[in-house]
Scaffold this active site. Structure first.
Site, PDB file in Angstrom:
ATOM      1  N   GLU A  35      10.200  -3.020   9.979  1.00 42.89           N
ATOM      2  CA  GLU A  35       9.635  -2.599   9.654  1.00 42.89           C
ATOM      3  C   GLU A  35      10.939  -1.420  10.831  1.00 42.89           C
ATOM      4  OE1 GLU A  35       6.997  -0.761   6.812  1.00 42.89           O
ATOM      5  OE2 GLU A  35       8.557   1.328   7.056  1.00 42.89           O
ATOM      6  N   ASP A  63       1.350  -1.281   0.087  1.00 44.39           N
ATOM      7  CA  ASP A  63      -0.437   0.230  -0.181  1.00 44.39           C
ATOM      8  C   ASP A  63       0.753   1.411   0.207  1.00 44.39           C
ATOM      9  OD1 ASP A  63       1.225   0.035   2.340  1.00 44.39           O
ATOM     10  OD2 ASP A  63      -0.420   0.132   3.280  1.00 44.39           O
ATOM     11  N   GLU A  69      -1.104  -5.241   8.391  1.00 46.76           N
ATOM     12  CA  GLU A  69      -0.087  -4.522   9.759  1.00 46.76           C
ATOM     13  C   GLU A  69      -0.861  -4.879  11.281  1.00 46.76           C
ATOM     14  OE1 GLU A  69       0.317  -0.564   8.641  1.00 46.76           O
ATOM     15  OE2 GLU A  69       1.337  -0.878   7.087  1.00 46.76           O
ATOM     16  N   LYS A  94      -0.534  -9.438   2.952  1.00 53.58           N
ATOM     17  CA  LYS A  94      -0.172  -9.006   3.893  1.00 53.58           C
ATOM     18  C   LYS A  94      -0.866  -7.752   4.872  1.00 53.58           C
ATOM     19  CE  LYS A  94       3.463  -5.399   3.372  1.00 53.58           C
ATOM     20  NZ  LYS A  94       2.748  -4.634   4.959  1.00 53.58           N
TER      21      LYS A  94
HETATM   22  O1  KIV Z   1       3.419  -1.642   1.727  1.00 55.14           O
HETATM   23  C1  KIV Z   1       4.851  -1.495   1.620  1.00 55.14           C
HETATM   24  O2  KIV Z   1       5.354  -0.678   0.105  1.00 55.14           O
HETATM   25  C2  KIV Z   1       5.345  -1.927   2.886  1.00 55.14           C
HETATM   26  C3  KIV Z   1       6.537  -1.967   2.653  1.00 55.14           C
HETATM   27  C4  KIV Z   1       7.979  -1.063   3.258  1.00 55.14           C
HETATM   28  C5  KIV Z   1       6.960  -3.340   4.058  1.00 55.14           C
HETATM   29  O3  KIV Z   1       5.361  -2.623   3.419  1.00 55.14           O
END
Ligand code: KIV
Length: 295
Positions: free
Chosen positions: A212, A75, A146, A144
């Site tokens: 991160e 994102d 968070e 993915k």
């Molecule tokens: O959105 C993204 O590009 C990410 C990376 C920085 C891991 O979450």
């Protein structure tokens, strides 16, 4: 050392992750996409791997041909592709469209689609609905999201439902309004929390976890503690994999990029120079020439 791990140490890694990367790098053809099982096997072999973000089919096809085994439709598209200031405004429709383009542009890499802010925080059922869209409509191989302990119920339901999940802890940019863009895990309590988050996502069934902006020593400790791979960004050299945002890595991002970025090219200058040359040719009447004309 067991017999098996001794044998693994002696032999060069021959797993699908490396083989696919090599074949792609040397112009050969791999026959299938990388899967989360390849990622798991790479950790068992102690093999490091690269991940890049991608937001469109053409860029993704370049990385696929270069042998990048895992691509994240992050994102970060919000800042790096769509012109938002943060990742917060990014929508499910946008992520679905970008993820589908990246899947279409690739044939080898595992494509991980990011769940944007607001698409999973309500709870596991909302997370399943959103992740299902990315899998069915865009064709991603994994999603993915968070959050560590706070997202473990979402991860559990997705994994139970057959959707592989990459977790993301440490600095979580979707929470920028609450936490800012600061290094995470500094100090004893914060380090303990990061370890708890890492274990929580592993226990919930995540196949990998992004770390991160966390201190290198702590990221290395998390990596030693977990049996799933860690993917570092601003987390030092001790993680199993490394991810960079492609526009940072290739020098397309305008303004300052974070200290942890290594810039491998200067696309902003290359593209700007080319655009100026084109403009001068048009204004000066040197483009198009006869060879660019049809009769
Ligand atoms: O959105 C993204 O590009 C990410 C990376 C920085 C891991 O979450």
């Amino acid at each position: 050392m067991t017999q098996l791990s001794a044998a693994r140490k002696q032999q060069p890694a021959e797993g699908a992750l490396k083989a696919t990367a090599d074949k792609a790098l040397y112009g050969g053809k791999s026959t299938r996409r990388i899967t989360v099982r390849d990622i798991t096997a790479a950790k068992e072999r102690g093999e490091k791997w690269p991940m890049l973000t991608a937001y469109d089919a053409m860029t993704a096809s370049v990385f696929d041909e270069a042998g990048i085994p895992v691509m994240l439709v992050g994102d970060s598209a919000g800042n790096c592709h769509l012109g938002y200031e943060t990742t917060v405004p990014v929508t499910m429709d946008e992520m679905t469209m970008l993820s589908a383009a990246v899947v279409r542009g690739t044939s080898r890499a595992l494509i991980v689609g990011d769940l944007p802010f607001g698409s999973y925080q309500e709870g596991p059922v909302q997370a399943l609905r959103s992740a299902t869209r990315l899998v069915k409509e865009a064709g991603v191989g994994a999603v993915k999201l968070e959050g560590g302990e706070r997202s473990h119920r979402q991860i559990e339901l997705l994994v139970e439902s057959g959707i592989p999940v990459m977790a993301h802890i440490g600095l979580t940019p979707q929470s920028v309004n609450a936490m800012g863009y600061r290094v995470q895990g500094r100090g004893e309590e914060a380090a303990h929390q990061l370890l708890r988050d890492a274990k929580a996502v592993q226990d919930a069934g995540a196949f990998a976890v992004v770390l991160e902006l966390v201190p290198a020593e702590l990221a290395a400790e998390v990596t030693r503690t977990l049996h799933i791979p860690t993917v570092g960004i601003g987390a030092g050299a001790g993680t199993d994999a490394q991810v960079l945002v492609w526009t940072d890595m290739l020098g397309l991002t305008g303004g300052r990029v974070p200290k942890f970025v290594k810039q491998y090219a200067d696309l902003r200058r290359v593209m700007g120079d080319a655009a100026k040359a084109f403009a001068e040719d048009v204004v000066g009447g040197t483009f198009p020439l006869e060879e660019h004309s049809v009769h």
